[in-house]
Design an enzyme around this catalytic site. Structure first.
Site, PDB file in Angstrom:
ATOM      1  N   LYS A 170      52.929  41.566  50.094  1.00 20.70           N
ATOM      2  CA  LYS A 170      52.272  40.664  51.044  1.00 20.70           C
ATOM      3  C   LYS A 170      51.593  39.551  50.229  1.00 20.70           C
ATOM      4  CE  LYS A 170      49.551  38.981  54.382  1.00 20.70           C
ATOM      5  NZ  LYS A 170      48.782  38.003  53.559  1.00 20.70           N
ATOM      6  N   GLU A 243      42.144  44.914  41.431  1.00 24.69           N
ATOM      7  CA  GLU A 243      41.624  43.921  40.490  1.00 24.69           C
ATOM      8  C   GLU A 243      40.876  42.901  41.324  1.00 24.69           C
ATOM      9  OE1 GLU A 243      41.003  40.669  39.046  1.00 24.69           O
ATOM     10  OE2 GLU A 243      43.073  40.325  38.387  1.00 24.69           O
ATOM     11  N   CYS A 277      40.358  34.803  38.143  1.00 23.00           N
ATOM     12  CA  CYS A 277      39.383  35.894  38.270  1.00 23.00           C
ATOM     13  C   CYS A 277      38.658  36.155  36.955  1.00 23.00           C
ATOM     14  CB  CYS A 277      40.078  37.172  38.738  1.00 23.00           C
ATOM     15  SG  CYS A 277      40.791  37.064  40.382  1.00 23.00           S
ATOM     16  N   GLU A 375      30.403  33.878  42.139  1.00 22.07           N
ATOM     17  CA  GLU A 375      31.644  33.449  41.499  1.00 22.07           C
ATOM     18  C   GLU A 375      32.083  32.122  42.101  1.00 22.07           C
ATOM     19  OE1 GLU A 375      36.068  35.248  40.442  1.00 22.07           O
ATOM     20  OE2 GLU A 375      35.031  35.953  42.235  1.00 22.07           O
TER      21      GLU A 375
END
Length: 469
Positions: A170, A243, A277, A375
């Site tokens: 997906k 993750e 990330c 972040e």
């Protein structure tokens, strides 16, 4: 006369049937992506379940041969894949960007094929012996992000296929075309049903997490979504590799040769225009070198060409989507309102396109500001002063996240000693975000769990079986 169908033509659907996907830089429609439903997901998983025994029966050697053929195919179509990726995701062709990402897809596919995973003898005494073998899990559900859509999909797909699993992918709603094109290249060499992409909305993603037909779920994305996947998967006890987000700190130790680390430092921060990330997202610098580091980064930021990714001169691109653009703008505006010093950048760059933001260095800011604590996932770095190394380590560890971190010093032994005290899945020395297909990668704390790459990555998509006699 014959005509050649491009990958984009192969994967697109007509206007009015599919969802329009914009060019990240210009916002013009590239093509229309299929909009699959939960019923399509059910069929894909059923097909994957039916195909899995035959795929597993081929054995490691044959599956590895096929993966090498796929890697060859990726390389043969590399430029077409890179151009599509650059348009949809926004990253430029050059620099550590689109062509780099496509090359990484071939590299990680070959690595999955070539990494040995032999039975392990864990006990032997006289006639008694115990071995651990690794068998396929069954069907893997892979949910990918929009920032490195092709490369991270390969991280999920290639080891799963190598170990004899079938895969249902997906992709992010923002970057489905890149993953559909990549899968089309894979499927030129795979039996039917072994790899399927389901290009749907959030409802489809949620259905994957809770689907009883999946044996493993791999997800790369936000911590918030990761928590929802854990909750949804509890009903079927699917194994998980997560993750999740990161707010990676970097610590520059006193006495470091700043000129020697400058290039690595810049790209550790601004790789993929900061949309990574495991990018460096908050930088702690000793008082003695604070202004030198701020000035060095500001000069590099001002010199790096930004703009449409198809322009060969550019190495920095736009924010991929409006939501992320708004996050970056909010965090910088808040820092400015708090009295932080915007050394360079600090504003949108509409001359390049609607979602471009200037490469930004922010000084005279501290922990507690949202730009430091959250972040940002964009082309912005807060640079924070410290006086004592112990205090810098404490502040670096204060985050709930722990994906990556880095320590920078001309004294590698001193940097290594500090690195051992930093709480992160990976701590780099004099670099940040560098990955290797043979070296395990994964986070701790709210950055997720499970490892990818190398032997650890193969084991993560396999079922251990003990044979004891």
């Amino acid at each position: 006369m014959t005509t050649t169908t491009t990958l984009l033509e192969e994967i697109s659907v007509p206007e009015g049937i599919g969802r329009p996907i914009p060019d990240a830089a210009t916002r013009e429609v590239i093509a229309y992506a299929p909009v699959h439903t939960t019923e399509d997901l059910d069929r894909a998983i059923a097909d994957a379940r039916a195909a899995q025994p035959g795929w597993a029966a081929l054995g490691h050697a044959e599956r590895s041969r096929i993966l090498h053929a796929i890697a060859d195919e990726i390389e043969a179509n590399a430029e077409e894949l890179a151009v599509l990726l650059s348009r949809e995701q926004g990253k430029p062709l050059n620099g550590p960007n689109a062509r780099f990402e496509v090359g990484a897809c071939a590299l990680w596919t070959r690595s999955a094929a070539d990494t040995p995973l032999e039975p392990e003898v864990v006990f032997e005494a006289g006639e008694s012996r115990a071995e651990v073998h690794y068998e396929p899990l069954g069907v893997v559900g892979a949910i990918g992000p929009w920032n490195w859509p092709m490369m991270i999909s390969v991280w999920q797909i290639a080891p799963s296929l190598r170990m004899g699993n079938t895969v249902v992918v997906k992709p992010s709603e923002y970057t489905p075309l890149s993953v559909l094109a990549l899968a089309a290249v894979f499927n030129r060499h795979l039996p039917e049903g072994v790899l399927t992409v389901v290009s749907g909305d959030r409802e489809v993603g949620a259905s994957i997490a809770a689907h009883p037909g999946l044996d493993k779920i791999m997800f790369t994305g936000s911590t918030e979504t990761g928590r929802r996947i854990v909750e949804a998967s509890a009903h079927n006890l699917a194994r998980l590799t997560l993750e999740l987000g990161g707010n990676d700190p970097g610590i520059i130790l006193p006495g470091t040769d700043i000129a020697a680390i400058a290039e690595n430092l810049f790209w550790g921060i601004f790789l993929n225009t900061g949309q990574t990330c495991a990018a460096l997202k908050r930088l702690y610098v000793h008082d003695s070198q604070y202004e030198q580091v701020v000035e060095t980064l500001a000069n590099l930021a001002a010199a790096m060409p930004s703009g449409n990714g198809l322009d060969e001169a550019n190495v920095l691109g736009p924010l991929q989507n409006e939501k992320q653009f708004d996050v970056v703008r909010r965090l910088v505006d808040d820092a400015r309102a708090r009295g932080a010093r915007i050394v360079t950048g600090g504003a949108a760059a509409p001359e390049h396109g609607p979602l471009f933001y200037q490469t930004t260095v922010v000084a005279d800011i501290d922990d507690g500001a949202p730009l430091v604590d959250e972040e940002q996932f964009g082309p912005v770095i807060p640079v924070i002063r410290y006086s004592e190394v112990d205090d810098a380590v404490r502040r670096a560890n204060a985050s709930s996240q722990g994906l990556g971190a880095s320590v920078w010093s001309s004294d590698v032994d001193a940097a290594t000693e500090v690195a051992r005290r930093v709480q992160a899945g990976t701590v780099w020395i004099n670099q940040h975000g560098a990955i290797n297909p043979n070296v395990p990668f994964g986070g701790i704390k709210a950055s997720g769990y499970g490892q990818e790459f190398g032997v650890a990555g193969l084991k993560a998509v396999a079922a251990p079986q003990v044979i004891q006699r």
